[in-house]
Design a protein around this motif. Structure first.
Motif, PDB file in Angstrom:
ATOM      1  N   LEU A 203       0.848  -1.184   0.000  1.00  0.00           N
ATOM      2  CA  LEU A 203       0.000   0.000   0.000  1.00  0.00           C
ATOM      3  C   LEU A 203       0.888   1.239   0.000  1.00  0.00           C
ATOM      4  CD1 LEU A 203      -2.542  -1.095   2.769  1.00  0.00           C
ATOM      5  CD2 LEU A 203      -2.614  -1.569   0.312  1.00  0.00           C
ATOM      6  N   LEU A 204       0.454   2.255  -0.716  1.00  0.00           N
ATOM      7  CA  LEU A 204       1.290   3.433  -0.924  1.00  0.00           C
ATOM      8  C   LEU A 204       0.493   4.697  -0.630  1.00  0.00           C
ATOM      9  CD1 LEU A 204       4.122   4.215  -2.143  1.00  0.00           C
ATOM     10  CD2 LEU A 204       2.972   4.344  -4.362  1.00  0.00           C
ATOM     11  N   TYR A 205       1.121   5.616   0.089  1.00  0.00           N
ATOM     12  CA  TYR A 205       0.606   6.982   0.208  1.00  0.00           C
ATOM     13  C   TYR A 205       1.741   7.916  -0.177  1.00  0.00           C
ATOM     14  CZ  TYR A 205      -0.575  11.532   2.108  1.00  0.00           C
ATOM     15  OH  TYR A 205      -0.798  12.875   2.234  1.00  0.00           O
ATOM     16  N   ILE A 206       1.459   8.874  -1.040  1.00  0.00           N
ATOM     17  CA  ILE A 206       2.443   9.882  -1.418  1.00  0.00           C
ATOM     18  C   ILE A 206       1.805  11.250  -1.221  1.00  0.00           C
ATOM     19  CG2 ILE A 206       3.770  10.881  -3.321  1.00  0.00           C
ATOM     20  CD1 ILE A 206       4.107   8.075  -4.455  1.00  0.00           C
ATOM     21  N   GLY A 207       2.507  12.124  -0.507  1.00  0.00           N
ATOM     22  CA  GLY A 207       1.975  13.458  -0.290  1.00  0.00           C
ATOM     23  C   GLY A 207       2.462  14.037   1.020  1.00  0.00           C
ATOM     24  N   ARG A 208       1.876  15.162   1.384  1.00  0.00           N
ATOM     25  CA  ARG A 208       2.257  15.856   2.603  1.00  0.00           C
ATOM     26  C   ARG A 208       1.776  15.068   3.823  1.00  0.00           C
ATOM     27  NH1 ARG A 208       0.234  20.099   0.998  1.00  0.00           N
ATOM     28  NH2 ARG A 208      -1.628  20.264   2.274  1.00  0.00           N
ATOM     29  N   LEU A 209       2.622  14.982   4.840  1.00  0.00           N
ATOM     30  CA  LEU A 209       2.234  14.329   6.086  1.00  0.00           C
ATOM     31  C   LEU A 209       1.702  15.406   7.029  1.00  0.00           C
ATOM     32  CD1 LEU A 209       5.259  11.869   6.615  1.00  0.00           C
ATOM     33  CD2 LEU A 209       3.191  11.581   5.215  1.00  0.00           C
ATOM     34  N   LEU A 232       4.899   5.293   3.263  1.00  0.00           N
ATOM     35  CA  LEU A 232       4.488   6.700   3.284  1.00  0.00           C
ATOM     36  C   LEU A 232       5.618   7.524   2.684  1.00  0.00           C
ATOM     37  CD1 LEU A 232       2.939   6.937   6.877  1.00  0.00           C
ATOM     38  CD2 LEU A 232       1.753   6.544   4.719  1.00  0.00           C
ATOM     39  N   VAL A 233       5.371   8.102   1.504  1.00  0.00           N
ATOM     40  CA  VAL A 233       6.372   8.889   0.787  1.00  0.00           C
ATOM     41  C   VAL A 233       6.022  10.361   0.943  1.00  0.00           C
ATOM     42  CG1 VAL A 233       7.438   9.371  -1.439  1.00  0.00           C
ATOM     43  CG2 VAL A 233       6.785   7.021  -0.861  1.00  0.00           C
ATOM     44  N   GLY A 234       6.947  11.123   1.498  1.00  0.00           N
ATOM     45  CA  GLY A 234       6.706  12.539   1.731  1.00  0.00           C
ATOM     46  C   GLY A 234       7.109  12.900   3.146  1.00  0.00           C
ATOM     47  N   ASP A 235       6.842  14.129   3.510  1.00  0.00           N
ATOM     48  CA  ASP A 235       7.179  14.610   4.848  1.00  0.00           C
ATOM     49  C   ASP A 235       6.221  15.736   5.195  1.00  0.00           C
ATOM     50  OD1 ASP A 235       8.545  14.841   7.259  1.00  0.00           O
ATOM     51  OD2 ASP A 235      10.502  14.614   6.291  1.00  0.00           O
ATOM     52  N   GLY A 236       6.317  16.221   6.427  1.00  0.00           N
ATOM     53  CA  GLY A 236       5.425  17.294   6.822  1.00  0.00           C
ATOM     54  C   GLY A 236       5.315  17.420   8.320  1.00  0.00           C
ATOM     55  N   TYR A 256      10.890  12.397   1.330  1.00  0.00           N
ATOM     56  CA  TYR A 256      10.613  12.981   0.018  1.00  0.00           C
ATOM     57  C   TYR A 256      11.319  12.202  -1.086  1.00  0.00           C
ATOM     58  CZ  TYR A 256       8.375  17.290   1.667  1.00  0.00           C
ATOM     59  OH  TYR A 256       7.497  18.202   2.205  1.00  0.00           O
ATOM     60  N   LEU A 257      10.630  12.037  -2.197  1.00  0.00           N
ATOM     61  CA  LEU A 257      11.222  11.570  -3.443  1.00  0.00           C
ATOM     62  C   LEU A 257      10.831  12.556  -4.530  1.00  0.00           C
ATOM     63  CD1 LEU A 257      10.428   7.708  -3.343  1.00  0.00           C
ATOM     64  CD2 LEU A 257      12.578   8.842  -2.720  1.00  0.00           C
ATOM     65  N   GLU A 261      12.535   8.952  -9.442  1.00  0.00           N
ATOM     66  CA  GLU A 261      12.409   8.146  -8.221  1.00  0.00           C
ATOM     67  C   GLU A 261      10.967   8.191  -7.720  1.00  0.00           C
ATOM     68  OE1 GLU A 261      16.338   7.497  -5.556  1.00  0.00           O
ATOM     69  OE2 GLU A 261      15.306   9.404  -5.287  1.00  0.00           O
ATOM     70  N   LEU A 262      10.385   9.373  -7.707  1.00  0.00           N
ATOM     71  CA  LEU A 262       8.989   9.506  -7.292  1.00  0.00           C
ATOM     72  C   LEU A 262       8.084   8.738  -8.238  1.00  0.00           C
ATOM     73  CD1 LEU A 262       6.761  10.804  -5.559  1.00  0.00           C
ATOM     74  CD2 LEU A 262       6.856  12.784  -7.084  1.00  0.00           C
TER      75      LEU A 262
END
Length: 378
Positions: A203-209, A232-236, A256-257, A261-262
């Protein structure tokens, strides 16, 4: 045309608004338009042929990634030198209000666009009682514009219902050359798994945390599906809370990617989960679909504009605590169906290029400039 943008968010920040703006600027310049961008300081002085004016800014206490830039005389002077045909204010807050005032005092045609559903964010930061006041402030700002653009039909309808006038849809866009299924790789899957066994249920989530993204809703899915893994791809600003929330689960915080890579991360997931119910559009869903990753999103806001349940992805009911689990089980439980959804998702994404979205925007600009000419003649 000569277009001056005022935006509360721009590079180096990474989010859907910045993606739309950078792609829009690129295509406007390629079409022969001149572009000037006013934004919080930190961006390069030029971007894709456009001049960028950074304005000193301070971080918003509750949301440090968002910087509030106060207009100053240098902004007015730069606008005067550029002599735009039109001003476009993106998500007017502080700098944007300055842009509105400068446009009105100079008799310049004004376009505004609505990208972030701030009134709905308030409840996630313990300030839900301020929502009616914020709507009144937004209405006062947006009703200065000759045209208010929204990124989904749901937002067009909601803004109109709140008394914001002259609303229209600014169509979606996605980079289907960067985000593509061919970038799926075992190497990226290994990275996303963070050393855990690959069970074929990534399972993948990409975005702002951040709090309003409601990422914590994914934990019950992991508990109901022991074979599932989450990346979980991203930061915040919400990362530490999420690390505590997902402690003891098969979750990898990737950070972050960018670039290929992203794109490879999108393509390498088995399902893309986007639990947020506050989205005006959800650009990351389109990016996932372009990469051929089946998506699950909330049946709320702008997401149903992108995802057709059972056709190119799955929708869940954010008011039903078990709905997200059922949607993920439905998507992952049938490999043949999942393959069909991958193909349908890619086909849907291919309909929405940034060139088409920007040409639609240029047509809106021409219409607003035509209205000005008629007023001058009258």
């Amino acid at each position: 045309m000569k277009i001056a943008f005022f935006t509360e968010t721009f590079l180096p920040k990474v989010d859907g608004i910045v993606t739309r703006l950078t792609k829009t600027v690129q295509h406007l310049v390629e079409a022969g338009d001149e572009v000037l961008i006013f934004c919080p300081e930190g961006a390069p002085s030029r971007y894709m042929g456009a001049e960028v004016v950074g304005v000193p800014a301070m971080p918003l206490p509750l949301y440090p990634e968002l910087k509030l830039a106060l207009p100053r005389p240098a902004v007015s002077e730069a606008l005067e030198r550029f002599a735009p045909d039109l001003v476009h204010v993106v998500n007017p807050a502080v700098l944007g209000l300055g842009g509105i005032w400068l446009a009105k005092t100079r008799g310049l045609p004004l376009v505004a666009s609505y990208h972030t559903h701030l009134p709905k964010y308030l409840e996630h930061y313990g300030m839900g009682m301020l929502e009616p006041l914020l709507w009144e402030l937004l209405k006062a700002a947006h009703n200065q514009a000759r045209l208010n653009l929204c990124t989904s039909t749901a937002m067009v309808d909601e803004l109109a219902a709140k008394g914001i006038q002259h609303t229209a849809l600014w169509q979606r866009g996605v980079d289907t050359e960067l985000f593509r299924p061919e970038l799926r790789s075992q190497g990226m899957r290994t990275r996303l798994h963070g050393g855990r066994e690959d069970t074929g249920n990534l399972l993948l989530y990409i975005g702002r945390l951040s709090a309003e993204k409601q990422i914590e809703r994914i934990r019950p899915v992991l508990e109901a599906m022991p074979q599932a893994r989450l990346a979980l791809v991203g930061d915040g600003p919400y990362r530490q809370q999420l690390e505590r929330h997902f402690e003891g689960t098969a979750t990898t915080f990737v950070g972050y990617l960018a670039g290929e890579e992203l794109a490879a991360a999108y393509a390498s997931g088995d399902a893309f989960l986007f639990p947020s119910s506050t989205e005006t559009l959800g650009l990351v869903l389109l990016e996932a679909m372009a990469a051929g990753c089946p998506v699950v999103g909330a049946n709320r806001g702008g997401i149903p504009d992108i995802v057709s349940d059972g056709e190119n992805g799955c929708l869940y009911d954010p008011d039903d605590p078990t709905s997200l689990i059922r949607a993920v089980e439905r998507l992952l439980g049938d490999p043949a169906r999942r393959s069909e959804l991958r193909q349908a998702a890619r086909q849907e994404a291919e309909r929405w290029g940034w060139a088409g979205a920007t040409e639609q925007l240029r047509a809106y600009y021409r219409r607003v400039l035509g209205q000005r000419e008629l007023q001058l003649v009258a």
